[in-house]
Write an enzyme that holds these catalytic residues in place. Sequence first.
Site, PDB file in Angstrom:
ATOM      1  CE  LYS A   9       3.732 -14.262  -5.652  1.00  0.00           C
ATOM      2  NZ  LYS A   9       4.956 -13.759  -6.303  1.00  0.00           N
TER       3      LYS A   9
ATOM      4  CG  ASP B 198      -1.419  -7.942   2.386  1.00  0.00           C
ATOM      5  OD1 ASP B 198      -2.415  -7.765   1.658  1.00  0.00           O
ATOM      6  OD2 ASP B 198      -0.265  -7.736   1.986  1.00  0.00           O
TER       7      ASP B 198
ATOM      8  CE  LYS C  91       0.016   2.237   4.451  1.00  0.00           C
ATOM      9  NZ  LYS C  91       0.933   2.368   3.281  1.00  0.00           N
TER      10      LYS C  91
ATOM     11  CG  PHE D  61       6.857   1.643   1.431  1.00  0.00           C
ATOM     12  CD1 PHE D  61       6.036   0.532   1.329  1.00  0.00           C
ATOM     13  CD2 PHE D  61       7.852   1.805   0.500  1.00  0.00           C
ATOM     14  CE1 PHE D  61       6.192  -0.408   0.328  1.00  0.00           C
ATOM     15  CE2 PHE D  61       8.036   0.874  -0.516  1.00  0.00           C
ATOM     16  CZ  PHE D  61       7.197  -0.229  -0.592  1.00  0.00           C
ATOM     17  CB  VAL D  62       4.209  -1.139   6.501  1.00  0.00           C
ATOM     18  CG1 VAL D  62       4.164  -0.020   7.510  1.00  0.00           C
ATOM     19  CG2 VAL D  62       2.870  -1.286   5.791  1.00  0.00           C
TER      20      VAL D  62
ATOM     21  CG  ASP E 183       5.841  -7.213  -2.065  1.00  0.00           C
ATOM     22  OD1 ASP E 183       4.679  -6.837  -1.817  1.00  0.00           O
ATOM     23  OD2 ASP E 183       6.375  -7.070  -3.178  1.00  0.00           O
TER      24      ASP E 183
HETATM   25  C1  PRP Z   1      -1.603  -5.369  -1.976  1.00  0.00           C
HETATM   26  C2  PRP Z   1      -2.594  -5.936  -0.982  1.00  0.00           C
HETATM   27  C3  PRP Z   1      -3.903  -5.627  -1.612  1.00  0.00           C
HETATM   28  C4  PRP Z   1      -3.647  -4.343  -2.341  1.00  0.00           C
HETATM   29  C5  PRP Z   1      -4.149  -3.203  -1.511  1.00  0.00           C
HETATM   30  O1  PRP Z   1      -1.375  -6.330  -2.950  1.00  0.00           O
HETATM   31  O2  PRP Z   1      -2.410  -7.311  -0.773  1.00  0.00           O
HETATM   32  O3  PRP Z   1      -4.314  -6.630  -2.510  1.00  0.00           O
HETATM   33  O4  PRP Z   1      -2.227  -4.230  -2.519  1.00  0.00           O
HETATM   34  O5  PRP Z   1      -4.042  -2.006  -2.200  1.00  0.00           O
HETATM   35  P1  PRP Z   1      -5.300  -1.115  -2.571  1.00  0.00           P
HETATM   36  O6  PRP Z   1      -6.207  -1.049  -1.379  1.00  0.00           O
HETATM   37  O7  PRP Z   1      -4.690   0.228  -2.908  1.00  0.00           O
HETATM   38  O8  PRP Z   1      -5.988  -1.714  -3.759  1.00  0.00           O
HETATM   39  P2  PRP Z   1      -0.139  -6.329  -3.950  1.00  0.00           P
HETATM   40  O9  PRP Z   1      -0.602  -5.818  -5.282  1.00  0.00           O
HETATM   41  O10 PRP Z   1       1.024  -5.622  -3.325  1.00  0.00           O
HETATM   42  O11 PRP Z   1       0.154  -7.881  -4.146  1.00  0.00           O
HETATM   43  P3  PRP Z   1       0.722  -8.968  -3.103  1.00  0.00           P
HETATM   44  O12 PRP Z   1      -0.368  -9.261  -2.101  1.00  0.00           O
HETATM   45  O13 PRP Z   1       1.009 -10.161  -3.958  1.00  0.00           O
HETATM   46  O14 PRP Z   1       1.947  -8.376  -2.458  1.00  0.00           O
END
Ligand code: PRP
Length: 182
Positions: A45, A102, A133, A154-155, A161
Amino acid sequence: MTDLNKDMERVLLSKERIAARIAEMGKQISEDYDGKDVVVLCILKGAVHFFSDLTRAMTCRMEMDFMSISSYGNSRQTSGVVRIMKDIDVGITGRHVLIVEDIMDSGLTLNYLTMLLQAREPASLRIACLLDKPERRECAISPDYVGFIIPNEFVVGYGLDFEGFYRNVPYVGVVKPEMYQK
Ligand code: PRP
């Protein structure tokens, strides 16, 4: 009135900075895909606002599609194994695909996802990521288009979210530590 701003330590990226950078990214991406059709893929999302703004800053012919994935493990750390909750509707074989995410942190999610999508043999597969990052990276992957390189903080906001909340905050902010150190 509820004020989500009170939960933030500070604004990392204002909505004006985000908008200006996305305009630049949209221009660059449109030049790169000039004359081509592209499937622009929103990874739900977190990418929802970035996807919405970036696609409107792009001028090339495109189809939009959406993918919902969930990574195993706890909420603040990615395990690297991704479960597809909703797959894309369109076939991507022989097509140009741009993944819109994102944030790239460990990189494990996108590493796994690109492997899955490469197996469908797209003509090309690129990644546009708003936030990166790089110091957190655990595998050899980097986005083709990056909005901002950010420190390891932590953003939340602009789609990102904490426990499902704050995605509607219009800027990227650093959450007060007491919010998650409970
Ligand atoms: C976040 C983001 C990526 C992932 C990045 O998703 O959208 O998919 O984490 O992390 P990584 O590089 O350590 O793999 P999240 O699991 O928070 O789901 P969301 O997009 O639904 O918030």
